[in-house]
Design a protein around this motif. Structure first.
Motif, PDB file in Angstrom:
ATOM      1  N   LEU A 175      63.092 -12.789  11.224  1.00 44.82           N
ATOM      2  CA  LEU A 175      61.898 -11.958  11.359  1.00 44.82           C
ATOM      3  C   LEU A 175      60.699 -12.559  10.619  1.00 44.82           C
ATOM      4  CD1 LEU A 175      64.092  -9.846  12.204  1.00 44.82           C
ATOM      5  CD2 LEU A 175      62.830  -8.157  10.925  1.00 44.82           C
ATOM      6  N   VAL A 176      60.978 -13.375   9.613  1.00 50.86           N
ATOM      7  CA  VAL A 176      59.897 -13.850   8.744  1.00 50.86           C
ATOM      8  C   VAL A 176      58.980 -14.801   9.507  1.00 50.86           C
ATOM      9  CG1 VAL A 176      59.355 -15.008   6.574  1.00 50.86           C
ATOM     10  CG2 VAL A 176      61.437 -13.642   6.760  1.00 50.86           C
ATOM     11  N   ILE A 199      66.775  -0.119   6.937  1.00 45.59           N
ATOM     12  CA  ILE A 199      65.407   0.099   7.407  1.00 45.59           C
ATOM     13  C   ILE A 199      64.892  -1.145   8.130  1.00 45.59           C
ATOM     14  CG2 ILE A 199      63.026   0.622   6.720  1.00 45.59           C
ATOM     15  CD1 ILE A 199      64.861   2.996   6.511  1.00 45.59           C
ATOM     16  N   VAL A 200      65.202  -2.310   7.583  1.00 46.82           N
ATOM     17  CA  VAL A 200      64.775  -3.551   8.247  1.00 46.82           C
ATOM     18  C   VAL A 200      65.416  -3.626   9.628  1.00 46.82           C
ATOM     19  CG1 VAL A 200      64.884  -6.070   8.181  1.00 46.82           C
ATOM     20  CG2 VAL A 200      64.380  -4.798   6.103  1.00 46.82           C
ATOM     21  N   ARG A 201      66.670  -3.301   9.696  1.00 50.89           N
ATOM     22  CA  ARG A 201      67.393  -3.337  10.974  1.00 50.89           C
ATOM     23  C   ARG A 201      66.842  -2.282  11.922  1.00 50.89           C
ATOM     24  NH1 ARG A 201      72.828  -1.594  11.389  1.00 50.89           N
ATOM     25  NH2 ARG A 201      72.815  -1.511   9.119  1.00 50.89           N
ATOM     26  N   LEU A 202      66.497  -1.127  11.385  1.00 46.80           N
ATOM     27  CA  LEU A 202      65.931  -0.050  12.197  1.00 46.80           C
ATOM     28  C   LEU A 202      64.569  -0.474  12.756  1.00 46.80           C
ATOM     29  CD1 LEU A 202      66.122   2.938  13.137  1.00 46.80           C
ATOM     30  CD2 LEU A 202      65.086   3.597  10.977  1.00 46.80           C
ATOM     31  N   GLN A 203      63.724  -1.031  11.897  1.00 45.47           N
ATOM     32  CA  GLN A 203      62.404  -1.484  12.338  1.00 45.47           C
ATOM     33  C   GLN A 203      62.533  -2.587  13.391  1.00 45.47           C
ATOM     34  OE1 GLN A 203      59.608   0.038  11.769  1.00 45.47           O
ATOM     35  NE2 GLN A 203      59.024   0.151   9.618  1.00 45.47           N
ATOM     36  N   GLY A 244      56.667  -8.983  11.140  1.00 51.22           N
ATOM     37  CA  GLY A 244      57.007 -10.389  11.016  1.00 51.22           C
ATOM     38  C   GLY A 244      55.942 -11.189  10.288  1.00 51.22           C
ATOM     39  N   LEU A 245      54.698 -10.792  10.459  1.00 53.24           N
ATOM     40  CA  LEU A 245      53.606 -11.606   9.915  1.00 53.24           C
ATOM     41  C   LEU A 245      53.083 -11.120   8.575  1.00 53.24           C
ATOM     42  CD1 LEU A 245      51.657 -12.175  13.253  1.00 53.24           C
ATOM     43  CD2 LEU A 245      53.176 -13.781  12.072  1.00 53.24           C
ATOM     44  N   PHE A 246      53.402  -9.872   8.219  1.00 59.34           N
ATOM     45  CA  PHE A 246      52.902  -9.359   6.938  1.00 59.34           C
ATOM     46  C   PHE A 246      54.030  -8.839   6.051  1.00 59.34           C
ATOM     47  CE2 PHE A 246      49.788  -7.781   4.044  1.00 59.34           C
ATOM     48  CZ  PHE A 246      50.295  -6.594   3.543  1.00 59.34           C
ATOM     49  N   ALA A 247      54.764  -7.848   6.546  1.00 63.22           N
ATOM     50  CA  ALA A 247      55.737  -7.159   5.690  1.00 63.22           C
ATOM     51  C   ALA A 247      56.858  -8.081   5.221  1.00 63.22           C
ATOM     52  CB  ALA A 247      56.310  -5.938   6.398  1.00 63.22           C
ATOM     53  N   MET A 248      57.498  -8.747   6.155  1.00 59.73           N
ATOM     54  CA  MET A 248      58.606  -9.633   5.765  1.00 59.73           C
ATOM     55  C   MET A 248      58.125 -10.771   4.869  1.00 59.73           C
ATOM     56  SD  MET A 248      61.553  -8.477   6.719  1.00 59.73           S
ATOM     57  CE  MET A 248      62.781  -9.752   6.883  1.00 59.73           C
ATOM     58  N   PRO A 249      57.012 -11.462   5.216  1.00 59.18           N
ATOM     59  CA  PRO A 249      56.512 -12.494   4.295  1.00 59.18           C
ATOM     60  C   PRO A 249      56.178 -11.936   2.925  1.00 59.18           C
ATOM     61  CG  PRO A 249      55.476 -12.741   6.431  1.00 59.18           C
ATOM     62  CD  PRO A 249      56.261 -11.470   6.484  1.00 59.18           C
TER      63      PRO A 249
END
Lengths: 479, 351
Positions: A340-341, A284-288, A350-355
């Motif tokens: 991405l983080v 999913i991360v790769r897809l996004q 990058g600014l919300f989900a990954m952090p």
């Protein structure tokens, strides 16, 4: 030395306070968005057309891929639940990933499967060798792929290669779908205005439910305390976490137990990664990431109503194996996609989900444990004053209870799958007591993932299947 | 400063905790109340269902005078009963009595108010759908108005309501007018809803076939086929010659549904097509139209490279009486092709 320790301790206190504030803000934001999303969903439910859609001959057919390794106890019930799905056209592809028990044998006998020589397989993704393909005489849409062991991701990729349809649904072999789950989960793909690429449903704990022939006859809470704690955990994870992230279009994980994908994009990104144990999150991360980089409007959604029931571990050993594996998967994914983080090029991801996944989910257990140890050491050495220590533990406790009760509130407000008043009472009590032992134990389990990472241990550990509706258990060898 | 922050934090969460505790206690009581209410509703449902059905079917007309609904939960039960019963009714008189009950409990008025006055799309959509379920023909103009709404839920519900009230021609005209604006899936959804249209509306649809895009053409042919519109046979068969594969497929599907064709030789040609999908569809036509002259061609198909073609071919042979069974037996015993023998054996096991 003493001064150094005191200074270190002081700054750690500051850090922990701000850390607790940050994660509380994260969860509060997710909670608010979850309420909005559930509200929106409930308002649309009365006129939802998923039943009519599911009977239409025009809806895209789906391939249901079921990777199976040593699943003889649950696979038959799992297939029966899939055969009862109310959906116009679909095929079921069970991928036997080199099972060492009777999985293959049970499938062939129960469903009268015959081998199909020279079955055409589109090798769009590299996988371990496929040994044979079988088809059921009684249910011609049921296929069985026998292959050399390669892990769950490899099995899923093999299933994708064998599949004939433009969408595929990954379902775990130890899970049961409700008859309308597929229709409900596919509904977002057909609605106007949304270009949905992947969609996940909620996973609930089957332990304690009355199940017969792959069908949930009655919903109940488990008697086993560990499983009961996991009910709360799953509600928290799905109804607060994923629903909130879905609303923000920042969903970075769809449960491997039940997820639907548009095959085109999955092939474009090369299928599931076989170098991680957390293949469900990694894809999913790769897809996004792919959707963001190619500037496509595709969305990854979570729908809270379509239900997949799964068997939860009931022993400490199995829970330990499961949780270390999940956390290891998270760690591997975060490392793989570290670029991405805090990367503004990926906007909210990058600014919300990954952090969020980094600071809250991944590092949370370590920070919590380190904080706790430092407080205890500080108390012993007399650096920390008792009111401060009490305040710290109270904050952690209240924050934990807030999340759990919030999840139960969302459940009660929306679907109310646990009908009895005593069920609600049990959930409430468990949501409080879990903060005194279960959360800490879980944190320790998750921290062990870091040890496994450095030891390069990617095994699945001991798996025990009880089967649905039976109390037999038989230990099977680890993957 | 640090302590102040901590105290603030704790106070905030204590406050939240006690609020949540109160909410939780409220939910506990609510759940208890809901469970009691559900049992009550169930008992009331069992009682009122029989009365409503008796009234609507005309067996007992006393309900009209005796029906008094003084509680909201009772109204909810009656509304559910009305929706349930509405799905099974056919006659105008029965619907009239259904609407009488709906008027008496204030449901009709309520639905109209929601459809007209409320600006929240989900309320409009739900009211529209419910009005459609009750087949309130007096509200057709409102449905038509909502059909042109930009909100997906609203127009989708309006389309469904128009279908339920039998106003298919409005939908057909809407489709033709908007086919270049609507998304493909939306067009398919609406056409799907038209599957149970009346014979009169089928003719209306047929008259419009030449005006529409290939996508709609194919969908219209499919519906005409489902309704066994034999009057359209020649028109449908004309699409067998279309350059567009989708239209040829739809045409084959329609012929299979109708169970009749004048183009038998052309169907045999489709059996020998390179495209396995066309072969499968042609097989369905053979099966439905009982084209016995196709037996030799179908026998060849048991050696096809595609499993589904072999499977369906064997299935069709089973349906073609003695000629088909003889062919299967011959294949089973004498065919040089192991795939064909396997499939013939498989059919024997299945039967």
């Amino acid at each position: 030395m003493w001064a150094l320790f005191s200074t270190l301790f002081y700054f750690l206190n500051i850090f922990i306070i701000y850390y607790v504030l940050i994660i509380n803000v994260f969860y509060l934001v997710l909670f608010v968005f979850s309420i909005k999303q559930i509200n929106f969903y409930l308002k649309r439910m009365p006129y939802s057309e998923y039943e009519e859609i599911s009977l239409s001959s025009h809806i895209p057919p789906i391939s249901i891929v079921v990777p199976a390794f040593n699943e003889e106890k649950t696979i038959i019930d799992n297939i029966y639940s899939l055969l009862q799905l109310t959906y116009s056209e679909y095929e079921i592809i069970v991928v036997n990933d080199g099972s060492e028990d009777g999985t293959l044998h049970h499938m062939i006998n129960r469903f009268h499967m015959i081998e199909l020589p020279a079955y055409p397989i589109q090798d769009k993704i590299d996988t371990n060798a496929i040994l044979a393909v079988y088809r059921s005489i009684d249910y011609p849409s049921l296929l069985l792929v026998d292959k050399l062991n390669g892990g769950k991701a490899d099995a899923l990729n093999a299933g994708i290669n064998v599949s004939n349809y433009p969408y595929f649904c990954s379902v775990d072999a130890d899970s049961l779908l409700e008859p309308n789950s597929l229709s409900k989960a596919m509904a977002p793909f057909f609605e106007d205005g949304e270009d949905v690429v992947a969609c996940g449903g909620i996973v609930r704990i089957a332990n304690g439910c009355h199940i017969k022939a792959g069908y949930i006859r009655g919903v109940g809470l488990p008697k086993n305390l560990l499983a009961l704690h996991q009910v709360i955990e799953y509600l928290r994870s799905f109804l607060v976490g994923r629903l909130g992230l879905s609303k923000l279009n920042n969903l970075l994980i769809i449960s491997g137990a039940f997820g639907i994908f548009r095959k085109k994009e999955i092939l474009e990104i090369g299928g599931y990664a076989t170098d991680t144990v957390g293949e469900d999150m990694e894809i999913i991360v790769r897809l996004q990431k792919f959707l963001s980089e190619t500037k496509r409007n595709g969305k990854v959604l979570f729908v809270p109503d379509p239900v997949c029931w799964t068997e939860a571990p009931e022993t400490f050993r199995e829970l330990f194996n499961q949780r270390t594996r999940w956390h290891l998967g998270l760690l591997e994914t975060m490392i793989k996609h570290k670029s991405l983080v805090f990367n503004p090029a990926y906007k909210s991801m990058g600014l919300f989900a990954m952090p969020y996944f980094l600071l809250v989910e991944l590092l949370g257990p370590i920070i919590e444990l380190v904080g706790t140890i430092f407080i205890l050491v500080g108390l012993y050495l007399g650096i920390v004053n008792i009111p401060f220590a009490i305040l710290f533990f109270s904050a952690t406790l209240i924050y934990g209870v807030f999340l759990s009760i919030g999840a139960i509130l969302l459940e009660e407000y929306s679907f109310r799958r646990y009908p009895r008043v005593t069920d609600l009472l049990k959930l409430f009590i468990v949501s409080i007591i879990e903060n005194f032992w279960y959360r800490q134990m879980n944190s320790i389990f998750r921290i062990w993932a870091f040890v496994r990472f450095f030891k390069r241990d990617t095994s699945w550990g001991l798996l025990t299947r009880k089967g649905f509706g039976e109390n037999q258990s038989e230990k099977t060898r680890a993957m | 400063m640090q302590i102040v922050l901590i105290y603030l934090l704790i106070l905030t969460f204590l406050y939240i905790f006690f609020v949540l505790l109160h909410i939780f206690l409220f939910l506990l009581l609510r759940k208890y109340y809901i469970n009691i209410r559900t049992r009550k509703k169930k008992r009331y449902y069992e009682m009122i269902y029989k009365k409503i059905v008796s009234y609507i079917s005309g067996k007992d007309l006393s309900l009209r005078r005796s029906l008094v609904v003084n509680k909201r939960w009772k109204k909810e039960v009656i509304v559910d009963v009305l929706f349930e019963v509405a799905a099974t009714l056919n006659g105008d008189e029965e619907f009239e009595r259904l609407h009488n009950v709906s008027d008496r409990i204030g449901l009709t008025e309520d639905l109209i108010a929601k459809m007209k006055n409320i600006k929240k799309s989900f309320i409009v959509a739900e009211a529209t759908r419910n009005a459609g379920k009750l087949k309130l023909k007096s509200l057709v103009l409102l449905f038509k108005e909502n059909l042109y709404s930009t909100d997906y839920d609203t127009w989708n519900s309006a389309a469904r309501a128009l279908v339920n009230t039998g106003c298919h021609q409005i939908l057909i005209d809407f489709l033709i007018e908007k086919e270049h604006v609507l998304k493909e899936w939306s067009i398919i959804r609406i056409t799907d809803m038209l599957k149970n249209i009346s014979d009169e509306d089928i003719v209306y649809m047929y008259d419009k076939i030449d005006e529409v895009s290939p996508l709609l053409k194919g969908l219209f042919i499919e519906i005409i086929g489902l309704k066994r519109g034999t009057f359209a046979l020649f028109k449908i068969e004309s699409f067998l010659f279309s350059e567009q594969k989708e239209l040829r497929l739809k045409s084959l599907k329609a012929l299979a549904d109708i169970g009749m064709t004048t183009k038998q030789k052309l169907i045999l040609q489709f059996l020998n097509s390179d495209d396995w999908v066309l072969k499968i569809h042609a097989l369905q036509v053979v099966k439905s139209c009982k084209l016995f002259l196709a037996v030799p061609d179908i026998t060849q198909l048991l050696s096809d490279s595609n499993w589904w073609v072999r499977f369906r071919a064997a299935e069709v042979l089973c349906e073609l009486g003695e000629a088909g069974e003889l062919a299967l037996t011959k294949i089973r015993n004498k065919s040089a092709d192991p795939f064909a023998r396997d499939m013939a054996n498989l059919m024997r096991i299945r039967i």
